[in-house]
Design a protein around this motif. Structure first.
Motif, PDB file in Angstrom:
ATOM      1  N   UNK A 157       0.827  -1.207   0.000  1.00 18.38           N
ATOM      2  CA  UNK A 157       0.000   0.000   0.000  1.00 18.38           C
ATOM      3  C   UNK A 157       0.862   1.258   0.000  1.00 18.38           C
ATOM      4  N   UNK A 158       2.027   1.193   0.637  1.00 19.09           N
ATOM      5  CA  UNK A 158       2.921   2.354   0.640  1.00 19.09           C
ATOM      6  C   UNK A 158       3.761   2.420  -0.629  1.00 19.09           C
ATOM      7  N   UNK A 181      -6.367   5.752  -2.010  1.00 14.40           N
ATOM      8  CA  UNK A 181      -6.438   7.066  -1.371  1.00 14.40           C
ATOM      9  C   UNK A 181      -6.425   6.956   0.152  1.00 14.40           C
ATOM     10  N   UNK A 182      -6.813   5.799   0.688  1.00 11.08           N
ATOM     11  CA  UNK A 182      -6.868   5.610   2.145  1.00 11.08           C
ATOM     12  C   UNK A 182      -5.687   4.795   2.655  1.00 11.08           C
ATOM     13  N   UNK A 183      -4.582   4.818   1.926  1.00 10.91           N
ATOM     14  CA  UNK A 183      -3.455   3.961   2.291  1.00 10.91           C
ATOM     15  C   UNK A 183      -2.964   4.221   3.711  1.00 10.91           C
ATOM     16  N   UNK A 184      -2.933   5.468   4.143  1.00 10.73           N
ATOM     17  CA  UNK A 184      -2.346   5.765   5.447  1.00 10.73           C
ATOM     18  C   UNK A 184      -3.176   5.187   6.590  1.00 10.73           C
ATOM     19  N   UNK A 185      -4.485   5.325   6.507  1.00  9.44           N
ATOM     20  CA  UNK A 185      -5.329   4.758   7.568  1.00  9.44           C
ATOM     21  C   UNK A 185      -5.295   3.236   7.523  1.00  9.44           C
ATOM     22  N   UNK A 186      -5.213   2.664   6.326  1.00 16.04           N
ATOM     23  CA  UNK A 186      -5.112   1.210   6.217  1.00 16.04           C
ATOM     24  C   UNK A 186      -3.807   0.707   6.827  1.00 16.04           C
ATOM     25  N   UNK A 215       6.759   3.941   6.689  1.00 16.93           N
ATOM     26  CA  UNK A 215       5.756   4.892   7.176  1.00 16.93           C
ATOM     27  C   UNK A 215       6.430   6.175   7.650  1.00 16.93           C
ATOM     28  N   UNK A 216       7.560   6.043   8.319  1.00 17.83           N
ATOM     29  CA  UNK A 216       8.296   7.233   8.750  1.00 17.83           C
ATOM     30  C   UNK A 216       8.735   8.066   7.554  1.00 17.83           C
ATOM     31  N   UNK A 217       9.244   7.415   6.516  1.00 20.14           N
ATOM     32  CA  UNK A 217       9.690   8.150   5.336  1.00 20.14           C
ATOM     33  C   UNK A 217       8.553   8.950   4.712  1.00 20.14           C
ATOM     34  N   UNK A 218       7.374   8.363   4.647  1.00 22.80           N
ATOM     35  CA  UNK A 218       6.250   9.006   3.970  1.00 22.80           C
ATOM     36  C   UNK A 218       5.548  10.050   4.828  1.00 22.80           C
TER      37      UNK A 218
END
Length: 725
Positions: free
Chosen positions: A328-329, A336-341, A387-390
């Protein structure tokens, strides 16, 4: 001995360089409450803690801990793994070894998943190190699986890979030990999600070396998966978990691992290979199911091949959940909801699989095997690093650091890597194929994890086909002309060339160019036109590129000749003789370089041409025979089949009785392949295009060729794009 009131006797035996690194690492991860301390042992290593009693790598230089353990692991696989079945390395036929005796253990073998993971680790480690031998390992096992681990062309699930084999066997047809107990798939049963996982790996190998056998196998995997997909519901996934290859009878209905087939579809669509319309439809179905069920209810059940058949869906595992989060990343443009997923998955993993150890979250494998393990902990770390990078989420940063640190302890100084301290087995998946790739993914996301003062290509959005590290320079070629890379280098670049054309240094990568942080040595490159990249520190060197008025992109009709006008140019008064070669020509085409070398005098470019001759299509008819067929134009097909049938009967007659079944299978595969090849064109398309173009001749498509210049052991490559209509 003490200084500033702190007892430093614990540093006895350490050099000042190691002590300084310990201090640096402690500061990096959150402050130095007091000097580092040494506590218990873990897998034979003394556990090293920082001043806040949190774990740091066991290695002599903690800041090179991640580099150290992945290098140890690959050195073991290349040089020290025991020989087992008929002279093959043990990873061809056994799942795991006893780490102390190095004896293979009797357990169902899991080649499909393991070989897929091994391919990713090999391709990532090659770009990181330049060691081509690791990819050779991946190519060898891929070829072996194609030859010894596929279903029959006449099966319901035709010409796709089995996931398992029996312990000690070099033929993979499902694990017979699972016939009654379900401990494994059972003989003749396969796992559709592993078809997607291994098919994707084969496709990346094709991008790397151009071997069309890998491309065609990947396309067949996708064709079968697209044909077999179903809508799915809460208890039925888009593909079943276990199914009989011959009959199609389902043995287990559910696996949450939809992301591996989705990855295969996505890459084929991107490369315009195979029946992309069918793949897009199947991809949409699988993606809708994934969003409706596992991403909502967290029923991430059933991935591992050696589990007994489960009475329910309670055997969840973080494996599929975290690999979904990673994808997903990587492809955040698709959701569009990748972060919450992703955050939802991480929270679920922490709630269900995490155990604290020396300040690190260690991750258990699955509900029915709840042991913290190195591969799973490093996977969790890599997802947090991404996740930290993004997002800049510092909690994710700390999670990545601590979990990676703990995972280093699973590697011994000998290169033996165990799965976990409470299990202490040496699995080829958990200790090597799976373990290594997560450290490399983490370095790509957080480049300061890579060693300072060295040169490493850490990540590319494309497969890296070649890479050369030299004093004060790095050159590499990507399979796709448009891509971005992350490197950590030991020098300040004075020039970055893409296809011989200088890229500009920019503030960001919103357009083609590069950024460089001199304080960390982190170089980021975006190239849109050519994937042959040359990075120089300003020393004498040479570069390949188009001559004045020349181009690296040409289009021809099959049967025509493409001529590229190119040149080698000196950098900083370089002089010498550059030898030139060309590779990557499509089927029924030849690539030649003239002259085969050019002399550079430090100022004047050396001109040369690359010529690609293609072969015309003979006909677009479905059964168009060749004019040179052995029985004449009107009898070519019938005669060929008659001759083949005679050969087939001879093969069956000569085969030993015990092997006639295998011989019959070989004959069936041959005749099916013959009838297919006699047709006009193929749904698999060309090496980068959509196929078609009539029978015979160079297949229509878009191809990436590579011309390489070499002088005194230094090589640079230039990608050439050829479109054949």
């Amino acid at each position: 001995m003490s200084e500033g009131g702190e007892d430093i006797s614990q540093f006895a035996g350490l050099g000042w360089r190691q002590v300084c690194w310990l201090v640096f690492f402690a500061v990096l991860v959150g402050g130095l409450g007091s000097a580092p301390v040494f506590a218990d042992t873990l897998n034979g290593h003394t556990v090293v803690l920082d001043g806040s009693n949190k774990i740091i790598p066991w290695t002599p230089d903690p800041t090179q801990g991640y580099d150290t353990v992945i290098t140890l692991a690959w050195n073991y696989l290349l040089n020290d793994v025991p020989v087992a079945c008929s002279g093959k390395p043990a990873y061809y036929c056994y799942s795991y070894l006893d780490p102390d005796t190095q004896q293979p253990q009797d357990w169902p073998f899991n080649p499909a998943g393991m070989y897929a993971m091994l391919t990713e680790s090999a391709l990532k480690y090659y770009q990181y190190s330049g060691n081509r031998d690791v990819v050779t390992v991946a190519e060898n096992v891929a070829t072996w699986h194609l030859q010894h681990g596929m279903t029959l062309a006449s099966d319901s699930w035709a010409s796709v890979p089995y996931a398992e084999g029996d312990a000690g066997s070099l033929t993979y047809q499902g694990a017979a030990v699972g016939n009654t107990s379900g401990l494994g798939d059972g003989q003749g049963y396969l796992e559709p999600d592993k078809i997607g996982e291994l098919g994707y790996a084969w496709l990346t190998l094709y991008q790397f070396d151009g071997n069309t056998a890998y491309r065609d196998a990947a396309i067949q995997c996708a064709n079968v998966l697209a044909a077999k997909i179903r809508a799915g519901d809460a208890t039925h996934s888009p593909w079943p978990f276990r199914v009989n290859a011959k009959t199609g009878a389902v043995r287990e209905e559910y696996t949450a691992d939809a992301i591996n087939p989705i990855r295969l579809f996505d890459l084929l669509i991107k490369l315009n290979l195979g029946n992309t319309a069918n793949y897009q439809t199947a991809r949409n179905t699988a993606w809708t199911w994934l969003k409706t069920y596992p991403l909502q209810n967290n029923v991430w059940a059933n991935y591992f091949e050696d589990n007994t058949i489960q009475p329910d869906l309670n055997d969840t595992t973080q494996y599929t959940a975290l690999m979904t989060a990673r994808y997903l990343m990587e492809r955040s443009d698709l959701d569009a909801s990748w972060q919450s997923h992703v955050q939802g998955i991480l929270n679920w993993v922490l709630d269900n699989y995490a155990t604290q150890s020396y300040g690190a979250n260690t991750i258990e494998e699955q509900a029915i095997f709840a042991y913290p393990m190195g591969s799973h902990t490093s996977r969790y770390a890599s997802v947090n690093a991404m996740l930290y990078e993004l997002t800049g989420n510092t909690t994710a940063q700390q999670e990545a650091i601590r979990s990676f640190n703990w995972a280093t302890y699973m590697a011994r100084s000998s290169g033996v890597v165990i799965d976990g301290p409470d299990v202490n087995h040496q699995w080829f998946t958990d200790g090597y194929a799976d373990y290594v790739r997560h450290f490399l993914t983490g370095m790509g996301a957080m480049p300061t994890f890579a060693p300072a003062g060295e040169d490493h290509l850490l990540r590319s959005t494309s497969i890296v086909k070649s890479v050369t590290y030299s004093s004060g320079g790095v050159s590499y070629a990507t399979a796709e002309n448009s891509a971005t890379e992350v490197l950590r280098i030991s020098f300040t670049p004075t020039s970055v060339l893409a296809g011989g054309v200088a890229l500009s240094q920019n503030a960001n990568l919103n357009q083609q160019g590069y950024t460089f942080d001199s304080s960390t040595g982190i170089l980021r490159i975006r190239h849109d036109q050519n994937g042959a990249i040359q990075i120089s520190s300003g020393g004498a060197d040479f570069a390949l590129g188009p001559a004045s008025g020349g181009s690296t992109n040409l289009t021809v009709t099959a049967g025509q000749t493409a001529t590229y006008n190119l040149q080698a140019s000196s950098i900083s008064s370089f002089s010498g003789t550059v030898a030139l070669t060309c590779a990557g020509a499509p089927n029924l085409a030849n690539c030649t370089v003239a002259p085969s070398s050019v002399n550079l005098d430090g100022s004047t470019p050396g001109a040369f041409t690359v010529t690609v001759t293609t072969t015309a299509h003979t006909s677009a008819g479905l059964w168009a025979p060749r004019s040179d067929a052995p029985f004449g134009p009107s009898q070519g097909l019938a005669g060929t089949i008659l001759m083949a049938s005679g050969m087939a009967m001879a093969l069956l007659w000569l085969a030993k009785p015990a092997r006639r079944g295998m011989a019959m299978a070989m004959v069936a595969l041959f005749l099916v392949g013959l009838s297919t090849s006699c047709g006009g064109g193929s749904s698999s398309g060309g090496g980068g295009g959509g196929g078609g173009g009539g029978s015979g001749g160079t297949t229509s498509g878009t191809y990436i060729l590579s011309v390489t210049g070499t002088e005194s052991g230094v090589s640079h490559a230039l990608n050439l794009t050829l479109k054949v209509n």
